[in-house]
Design an enzyme around this catalytic site. Structure first.
Site, PDB file in Angstrom:
ATOM      1  N   ARG A  35     -99.847 -11.465  49.201  1.00  0.00           N
ATOM      2  CA  ARG A  35    -100.522 -10.182  48.950  1.00  0.00           C
ATOM      3  C   ARG A  35     -99.696  -9.322  48.000  1.00  0.00           C
ATOM      4  O   ARG A  35    -100.243  -8.748  47.062  1.00  0.00           O
ATOM      5  CB  ARG A  35    -100.726  -9.470  50.287  1.00  0.00           C
ATOM      6  CG  ARG A  35    -101.703  -8.320  50.267  1.00  0.00           C
ATOM      7  CD  ARG A  35    -101.910  -7.771  51.673  1.00  0.00           C
ATOM      8  NE  ARG A  35    -102.671  -8.670  52.534  1.00  0.00           N
ATOM      9  CZ  ARG A  35    -104.007  -8.696  52.571  1.00  0.00           C
ATOM     10  NH1 ARG A  35    -104.709  -7.932  51.767  1.00  0.00           N
ATOM     11  NH2 ARG A  35    -104.644  -9.528  53.385  1.00  0.00           N
ATOM     12  N   ILE A  50    -106.949  -5.287  51.082  1.00  0.00           N
ATOM     13  CA  ILE A  50    -106.005  -4.335  51.643  1.00  0.00           C
ATOM     14  C   ILE A  50    -104.734  -4.369  50.799  1.00  0.00           C
ATOM     15  O   ILE A  50    -104.243  -5.457  50.460  1.00  0.00           O
ATOM     16  CB  ILE A  50    -105.717  -4.686  53.110  1.00  0.00           C
ATOM     17  CG1 ILE A  50    -106.996  -4.472  53.933  1.00  0.00           C
ATOM     18  CG2 ILE A  50    -104.576  -3.837  53.658  1.00  0.00           C
ATOM     19  CD1 ILE A  50    -106.950  -4.943  55.331  1.00  0.00           C
ATOM     20  N   LEU A  51    -104.236  -3.207  50.411  1.00  0.00           N
ATOM     21  CA  LEU A  51    -103.070  -3.111  49.529  1.00  0.00           C
ATOM     22  C   LEU A  51    -101.774  -3.069  50.343  1.00  0.00           C
ATOM     23  O   LEU A  51    -101.713  -2.459  51.413  1.00  0.00           O
ATOM     24  CB  LEU A  51    -103.188  -1.866  48.648  1.00  0.00           C
ATOM     25  CG  LEU A  51    -104.333  -1.945  47.622  1.00  0.00           C
ATOM     26  CD1 LEU A  51    -104.686  -0.567  47.093  1.00  0.00           C
ATOM     27  CD2 LEU A  51    -103.971  -2.885  46.476  1.00  0.00           C
ATOM     28  N   HIS A  56    -114.650   6.242  51.297  1.00  0.00           N
ATOM     29  CA  HIS A  56    -115.051   5.514  52.499  1.00  0.00           C
ATOM     30  C   HIS A  56    -116.429   6.023  52.927  1.00  0.00           C
ATOM     31  O   HIS A  56    -116.631   7.246  52.976  1.00  0.00           O
ATOM     32  CB  HIS A  56    -114.011   5.744  53.607  1.00  0.00           C
ATOM     33  CG  HIS A  56    -114.291   4.978  54.859  1.00  0.00           C
ATOM     34  ND1 HIS A  56    -114.062   3.619  54.963  1.00  0.00           N
ATOM     35  CD2 HIS A  56    -114.809   5.373  56.044  1.00  0.00           C
ATOM     36  CE1 HIS A  56    -114.411   3.218  56.169  1.00  0.00           C
ATOM     37  NE2 HIS A  56    -114.875   4.265  56.850  1.00  0.00           N
ATOM     38  N   GLU A  73    -121.784   9.710  47.899  1.00  0.00           N
ATOM     39  CA  GLU A  73    -120.530   9.203  47.318  1.00  0.00           C
ATOM     40  C   GLU A  73    -120.446   9.524  45.827  1.00  0.00           C
ATOM     41  O   GLU A  73    -119.391   9.902  45.300  1.00  0.00           O
ATOM     42  CB  GLU A  73    -120.439   7.690  47.518  1.00  0.00           C
ATOM     43  CG  GLU A  73    -120.258   7.250  48.946  1.00  0.00           C
ATOM     44  CD  GLU A  73    -120.353   5.739  49.087  1.00  0.00           C
ATOM     45  OE1 GLU A  73    -120.025   5.020  48.122  1.00  0.00           O
ATOM     46  OE2 GLU A  73    -120.747   5.281  50.170  1.00  0.00           O
TER      47      GLU A  73
END
Ligand SMILES: Nc1nc2ccc(CNc3ccc(C(=O)NCCCC(=O)O)cc3)cc2c(=O)[nH]1
Ligand SMILES: N[C@@H]1O[C@H](COP(=O)(O)O)[C@@H](O)[C@H]1O
Length: 202
Positions: free
Chosen positions: A66, A93-94, A110, A175
């Site tokens: 990752r 996911i970072l 989100h 958004e």
């Protein structure tokens, strides 16, 4: 401010950001200089190309870890002189390493009113919880998923006939207003991330 946008799919939020930064009456104070996707051939890449914005596909499957993937993304952002990173439907996911490097200059949208309904399928979570109001949240990104300081929120009513699809669509409309508003606040220095990880209004 030079902005990089990370995507994984359709890119309707990317499109909203492109349209907003190019509307001189909105004074967002930003230009999108690079779009990076971890998935090839997604609609978001075509939206960027149509807008004349540089694109890069960095496939996470080509990396051993990752962190290595994140550092490849980081390198592209640095090379493009990016100052602010927007996650827009980015589904990886970072790592802590990446988040620390970009802390305070890395935001995400989100599709729920955080801290409610964190994680994936937030719209479905709202329907199953039976809430009558949901919405969207633009927040600073922290290592802990969907837990960063909140910049902008917009509420959206849930109708009794709503399905996951109709709710997703109604929240997306919100958004597309909330994200440009949040980017403007950050790009024009109206908001910062405090050293205590709390929001700081200048
Ligand atoms: N560290 C950090 N990174 C993030 C990366 C993306 C998003 C966007 N929202 C996301 C929230 C959840 C997921 C998720 O659980 N995906 C399935 C696992 C995919 C994978 O293995 O990577 C992805 C994006 C938010 C965050 C965040 O709040 N903090
Ligand atoms: N981050 C979440 O993922 C979805 C991305 O949609 P799009 O911007 O790719 O159309 C949106 O629902 C957004 O809330």
């Amino acid at each position: 401010k030079r902005v990089g946008v990370l995507i994984s799919g359709s890119g309707t939020n990317l499109q909203a950001l492109i349209d907003a930064v190019r509307d001189p009456t909105q004074h967002v104070g930003a230009e999108i200089v690079l779009v990076v996707s971890n998935v090839a051939n997604v609609e978001g890449l075509r939206r960027a190309e149509r807008a004349g914005i540089a694109t890069k596909v960095i496939n996470h499957k080509n990396f051993g870890s990752r962190v290595e993937f994140d550092m490849a993304v980081n390198q592209e952002l640095i090379s493009a002189g990016v100052e602010i990173v927007c996650l827009a439907g980015f589904m990886r996911i970072l790592s802590v390493d990446f988040v620390e490097k970009w802390r305070g200059r890395l935001i995400n949208i989100h599709p729920a009113l955080l801290p409610l309904f964190k994680g994936t399928h937030a719209q479905r979570q709202a329907l199953e919880a039976g809430v009558r109001v949901s919405g969207c949240t633009v927040h600073f990104v922290e290592p802990d998923i969907d837990a960063g300081a909140i910049i902008v929120q917009e509420t959206v009513p849930i109708e009794i006939y709503d399905t996951e699809e109709t709710l997703i669509e109604r929240i997306k409309t919100a958004e597309h207003k909330a994200y440009p508003a949040a980017l403007k606040l950050l790009a024009t220095g109206k908001v910062r991330l405090g050293s205590d990880k709390k929001i700081f209004w200048c």
